[in-house]
Design an enzyme around this catalytic site. Structure first.
Site, PDB file in Angstrom:
ATOM      1  N   HIS A 142     -64.581 -45.452  16.491  1.00  0.00           N
ATOM      2  CA  HIS A 142     -64.261 -45.362  17.915  1.00  0.00           C
ATOM      3  C   HIS A 142     -64.330 -43.920  18.405  1.00  0.00           C
ATOM      4  CE1 HIS A 142     -62.375 -49.413  19.140  1.00  0.00           C
ATOM      5  NE2 HIS A 142     -63.019 -49.603  17.998  1.00  0.00           N
ATOM      6  N   ASP A 150     -65.140 -35.880  17.572  1.00  0.00           N
ATOM      7  CA  ASP A 150     -64.362 -34.671  17.915  1.00  0.00           C
ATOM      8  C   ASP A 150     -62.864 -34.923  17.945  1.00  0.00           C
ATOM      9  OD1 ASP A 150     -64.127 -36.235  20.170  1.00  0.00           O
ATOM     10  OD2 ASP A 150     -64.727 -34.665  21.593  1.00  0.00           O
ATOM     11  N   HIS A 271     -66.755 -54.264   8.146  1.00  0.00           N
ATOM     12  CA  HIS A 271     -65.900 -55.428   8.382  1.00  0.00           C
ATOM     13  C   HIS A 271     -65.592 -56.183   7.093  1.00  0.00           C
ATOM     14  CE1 HIS A 271     -66.598 -55.932  13.018  1.00  0.00           C
ATOM     15  NE2 HIS A 271     -65.997 -54.802  12.690  1.00  0.00           N
ATOM     16  N   ASP A 331     -66.910 -54.111  -0.257  1.00  0.00           N
ATOM     17  CA  ASP A 331     -68.042 -54.608  -1.022  1.00  0.00           C
ATOM     18  C   ASP A 331     -69.016 -55.310  -0.070  1.00  0.00           C
ATOM     19  OD1 ASP A 331     -66.788 -57.007  -0.400  1.00  0.00           O
ATOM     20  OD2 ASP A 331     -65.977 -57.315  -2.406  1.00  0.00           O
TER      21      ASP A 331
END
Length: 404
Positions: A142, A150, A271, A331
């Site tokens: 994000h 930054d 995910h 994995d």
């Protein structure tokens, strides 16, 4: 270039070698492929790529790390025709030109032990709660997608006008923020390192560490970012992927940051750990326009299980693991789940249902090592997005949550 090779297998074969500089360690990769594989691929043979799984179960990866720290040679020799390799193995594993702005050894003179300090702090937090891993990884993603990498996502303002106050960021786990803040405090407790290391770099290192601690690859992190001074709630709007995005929307958004389709699919593999919330996919199991009200791309058994965890009137903030099989291990199970219709979000499952991306999903599902290499290449590229390296645009914050 073409080169003769010795040995029994290669007596009648040649290798196609690509020699290129990579930024991961300021090193070099040599990728070697049988020319016959390339000719098959270039002629468009086997478009269905039926031999994908057997191919990648039969290749030998040989890695030799030389004593010279600036040289790394990787020789990949295939023992059979690898039809989809040109696009799926060769290109994802070759990183782009070394970033002139970032270096793995950026702190060698100012805080030489920074990586071990950060790692110790992250490990301590990780051992307290596993949410540390997906929380930190998602925080990095994000952050980089909004104004570049930054640490602007960590800034907090009293008037609630920062990035973190946007609804799309309010679901970011507090453990991710806490991980960076703890690591920053640990670094600053070392006298020679105080106020020398940016929060943006600490977030990048912490992300690598939680991936490794979860069973994923350990890789060199490019450093030298400065912390941003600007963070606005409005800047987040329309700049983060939505859970109902399809391939075209995802591809367009990632391309804005110089990320390819393979990068997109590799990064989606994050995910394999973490969770989402019921309101992000309830329409797929309760309100879809189908006879049983279930998205037909979803495994029915999986959908029924989700209905039990997320009934119609459930608290929308209820958390559900993204990977129902190995939710706490980094994995390639994520891709195997997609093959079985067990992608939680539309933006996950579409990577398999769309024929343009299915072969890459199959590729990563068949070989965890290949997935890890592609993931490292992609997250390294992600870590370069919008970096600030001059005082005009950034600073090293004393407090990660506030501008100096």
């Amino acid at each position: 270039m073409l080169a003769n090779c010795h040995g029994h297998f290669f007596k009648t074969h040649y290798l196609f070698s690509v020699f290129t500089q990579t930024s991961l360690y300021g090193s070099y990769f040599t990728i070697a492929l049988p020319t016959q594989c390339l000719s098959y691929y270039l002629k468009g043979l086997d478009p269905t790529q039926n031999h994908l799984s057997s191919c990648f179960n039969n290749y030998t990866l040989k890695m030799a790390i030389m004593k010279n720290p600036t040289i790394l040679q990787v020789l990949i020799t295939l023992t059979m025709n690898a039809l989809p390799l040109l696009s799926l193995l060769l290109l994802p594993l070759i990183l782009s030109t070394t970033s002139a702005q970032l270096r793995v050894d950026h702190y060698r003179n100012t805080c030489p032990n920074v990586e071990s300090i950060v790692h110790a702090a992250v490990t301590q937090k990780f051992e307290q709660t596993f949410t540390t891993a997906p929380g930190t990884l998602r925080l990095f993603f994000h952050d980089c997608f909004i104004r570049g990498c930054d640490a602007s996502v960590i800034l907090a303002f009293r008037n609630k006008s920062a990035e973190k106050d946007n609804p799309d960021d309010m679901s970011l786990a507090g453990d991710g923020f806490d991980t960076v803040i703890r690591a920053k405090a640990a670094v600053d407790r070392v006298a020679g390192c105080r106020n020398k290391v940016s929060c943006a770099d600490i977030l990048a290192m912490a992300t690598r560490d939680v991936i490794s601690l979860s069973g994923g690859p350990f890789y060199g992190v490019e450093l030298g970012r400065l912390d941003g001074r600007v963070s606005t709630k409005t800047s987040v709007r329309k700049h983060l992927p939505k859970p109902d995005f399809r391939v075209d929307q995802l591809k367009s958004m990632f391309a804005q940051h110089g990320l390819t389709l393979t990068d997109l699919i590799a990064l989606s593999g994050a995910h394999t750990i973490g969770f989402s919330h019921c309101d992000r996919f309830n329409h797929r199991i309760h309100r879809f326009k189908s006879k049983n009200r279930i998205d037909p791309t979803m495994n029915v058994g999986y959908a029924m299980s989700l209905r039990k965890q997320c009934p119609k009137n459930v608290d929308p903030r209820t958390a559900i693991t993204l990977d129902p099989k190995t939710p706490q291990r980094f994995d390639n199970m994520y891709y195997k789940n997609l093959q079985q219709g067990r992608g939680l979000l539309t933006s996950d499952q579409c990577l398999y249902t769309d024929t343009r991306t299915r072969h890459i999903v199959n590729f990563f599902a068949a070989n965890n090592t290949a997935f890890e290499h592609a993931f490292v290449a992609a997250i390294t590229k992600l870590g370069r997005v919008g970096v600030k390296t001059t005082g005009k645009h950034g600073e090293i914050r004393r407090d990660c949550t506030a501008v100096n």
